[in-house]
Design an enzyme around this catalytic site. Sequence first.
Site, PDB file in Angstrom:
ATOM      1  N   TYR A  91      17.737 -56.733  56.003  1.00 39.01           N
ATOM      2  CA  TYR A  91      17.132 -55.888  54.961  1.00 39.01           C
ATOM      3  C   TYR A  91      16.194 -56.678  54.051  1.00 39.01           C
ATOM      4  O   TYR A  91      15.604 -56.117  53.135  1.00 39.01           O
ATOM      5  CB  TYR A  91      18.236 -55.212  54.131  1.00 39.01           C
ATOM      6  CG  TYR A  91      19.093 -54.301  54.972  1.00 39.01           C
ATOM      7  CD1 TYR A  91      18.622 -53.050  55.371  1.00 39.01           C
ATOM      8  CD2 TYR A  91      20.351 -54.703  55.402  1.00 39.01           C
ATOM      9  CE1 TYR A  91      19.385 -52.228  56.173  1.00 39.01           C
ATOM     10  CE2 TYR A  91      21.123 -53.875  56.208  1.00 39.01           C
ATOM     11  CZ  TYR A  91      20.633 -52.635  56.584  1.00 39.01           C
ATOM     12  OH  TYR A  91      21.398 -51.818  57.391  1.00 39.01           O
ATOM     13  N   TYR A 464      19.677 -44.597  54.804  1.00 37.97           N
ATOM     14  CA  TYR A 464      20.491 -44.887  53.613  1.00 37.97           C
ATOM     15  C   TYR A 464      20.132 -46.225  52.995  1.00 37.97           C
ATOM     16  O   TYR A 464      20.539 -46.514  51.873  1.00 37.97           O
ATOM     17  CB  TYR A 464      21.989 -44.833  53.956  1.00 37.97           C
ATOM     18  CG  TYR A 464      22.634 -46.138  54.373  1.00 37.97           C
ATOM     19  CD1 TYR A 464      22.347 -46.719  55.601  1.00 37.97           C
ATOM     20  CD2 TYR A 464      23.539 -46.786  53.543  1.00 37.97           C
ATOM     21  CE1 TYR A 464      22.947 -47.906  55.979  1.00 37.97           C
ATOM     22  CE2 TYR A 464      24.140 -47.986  53.920  1.00 37.97           C
ATOM     23  CZ  TYR A 464      23.832 -48.536  55.136  1.00 37.97           C
ATOM     24  OH  TYR A 464      24.419 -49.717  55.511  1.00 37.97           O
ATOM     25  N   ARG A 465      19.339 -47.032  53.708  1.00 38.43           N
ATOM     26  CA  ARG A 465      19.086 -48.416  53.292  1.00 38.43           C
ATOM     27  C   ARG A 465      18.029 -48.930  54.247  1.00 38.43           C
ATOM     28  O   ARG A 465      18.026 -48.553  55.418  1.00 38.43           O
ATOM     29  CB  ARG A 465      20.391 -49.167  53.504  1.00 38.43           C
ATOM     30  CG  ARG A 465      20.448 -50.603  53.169  1.00 38.43           C
ATOM     31  CD  ARG A 465      21.830 -51.093  53.587  1.00 38.43           C
ATOM     32  NE  ARG A 465      22.136 -52.413  53.114  1.00 38.43           N
ATOM     33  CZ  ARG A 465      23.232 -53.088  53.426  1.00 38.43           C
ATOM     34  NH1 ARG A 465      24.139 -52.537  54.212  1.00 38.43           N
ATOM     35  NH2 ARG A 465      23.458 -54.280  52.948  1.00 38.43           N
TER      36      ARG A 465
END
Length: 520
Positions: A91, A464-465
């Site tokens: 991420y 969601y991310r």
Amino acid sequence: MADIPLPRGFTAAKMSQAQKAFEAALGADKVFFTDLDRTAYEDKFAIDDARHHPAGAIAPTSVEEVQAAVKIANQFRLPLWPISRGKNLGYGTSAPELAGSVVLDLSRMKRIEFDEANGVVTLEPGVGFYDLYDYLQQHKLPFWLSTPGNSWGSVIGNALDRGVGYTPYGENTKNFCGMEVVLPTGEVVRTGMGAFSNAPTWGLYPFGFGPAWDQMFVQSNFGIVTKANMWLMPEPESLMGMDVEYDKPEDIKAMIDTIGPLRRERVLQQSPSIGNWLRAAAVLTRRTDWTDKPGALGDDVIDAIRKKFAIGWWGVSLRLYGREGVNKAAYTILENAMNAIKPLSIKPTSWVKGQPMEYSGWTGTPMTFPMQNINWYGGRGGHIGFSPLLPQDGTAALAQFKRTYARYKEYGMDYQGSFAFGERHLINVNAMIFNKDDPKMMSRIDPFFRQLVADAKAQGYGEYRTHLDYMDLVATTYDWNGGALRKLNEKVKNALDPNGILAPGKSGIWPTNYAGERKA
Ligand code: ADP
């Protein structure tokens, strides 16, 4: 010396002045601006890490030093990117969204306080899962953690990006109960009952009086969390469960329609994750052990992998926590439900307090071995995750799986997918493992990812991310009423952070002075 990346409108001379101001305020041993320092804070997993190179980093060790750093950032209009331990692999790790930002590394803030009577731990951001685990062991505290698959990171950082673990406390962001936050203008606030001086209930009642703000600081760029209370799970008397394998890709439908109601009813209180064969193969073997053919793995190879590990197309682990008598009764319910949809195999597990314990995510033990999967293709491995949210509906999940699997084949990538239960939703995590030394493969990743976002958007499924590279893209998919939520986020952002110094671009939220940097 390589060119220092700078935010737009910044000169090297101004950056050097800012560096000196940080050194004067924090001490030179907390300020890092060499080429080697910058390399250390790059995102090694990014498709093109140059997009996110920081100008340098600073590592304050107290709230006062964080405030001093924020003051300097405001003086110089210099963007700061806060990280806790910066291990958010897939991420962005420790790298900022906006190249030229200065990383605000909080990993040296490592204080732990524990309220044993209530099972509440008060943590600073640098406390890692391993640190907290060691602390519980050393002090013989009967509490279990909720660790993510790769547990190198911090407890706070993981919960701030809505990471998940495997126990009934697995939705980590729900375990926050009151925070201390430095706002972008430098004031410190405490949320919930922390706003009430000396309240003994700061870590017990999450809401306080009036609006409750904890989630406002999650996946946002509205503040720097310097401390947070989190609830830990009391060690259960018993842990029982089963690892269940299913044979066919289509079995995902029945699995979800069977497990979903048990989860919603809270017979199952943890959040199981259904995963495919590659989840096992990629951590225990490498692709060259199976084939030298390019393109997505064929059914012959998939069959060979499944045979070697004696696994199904899908597998799922279900676990029950708590009193032994309750677990035994619930186990029978689970066993009957899973048998009714004809598994390939059911492997029961059972543990009672006092017996030797299995060290795994189910018992909240920190681990790093799942990261082995990045060696699957060889070379410098990495991955990003594509993780849309679905309802707990087997038909919808099967259709989503078929769509996604077809795309993996189209783009010549090996499929690693899972469907992780929340209380009412599924997170469909698709790991895209790659080899950064394979330029042909790397050229496919970005179009592949964008295709998956578009496919999911057409179904109404939002992520969601997401990785730094896709924060703008994903933010644009949250488009109801002309993107009203993003407009609200940016109104709040500009009010709290008039100089736009805190993590511009995080979650697609850009302050006015950097609005031109938006990529989608
Ligand atoms: P971990 O420590 O688990 O590796 P990271 O430090 O990578 O987690 O943080 C995950 C995300 O949360 C990052 O994108 C970062 O922007 C944000 N974040 C981390 N720590 C803080 C903090 N203390 N305050 C505000 N945001 C944070």
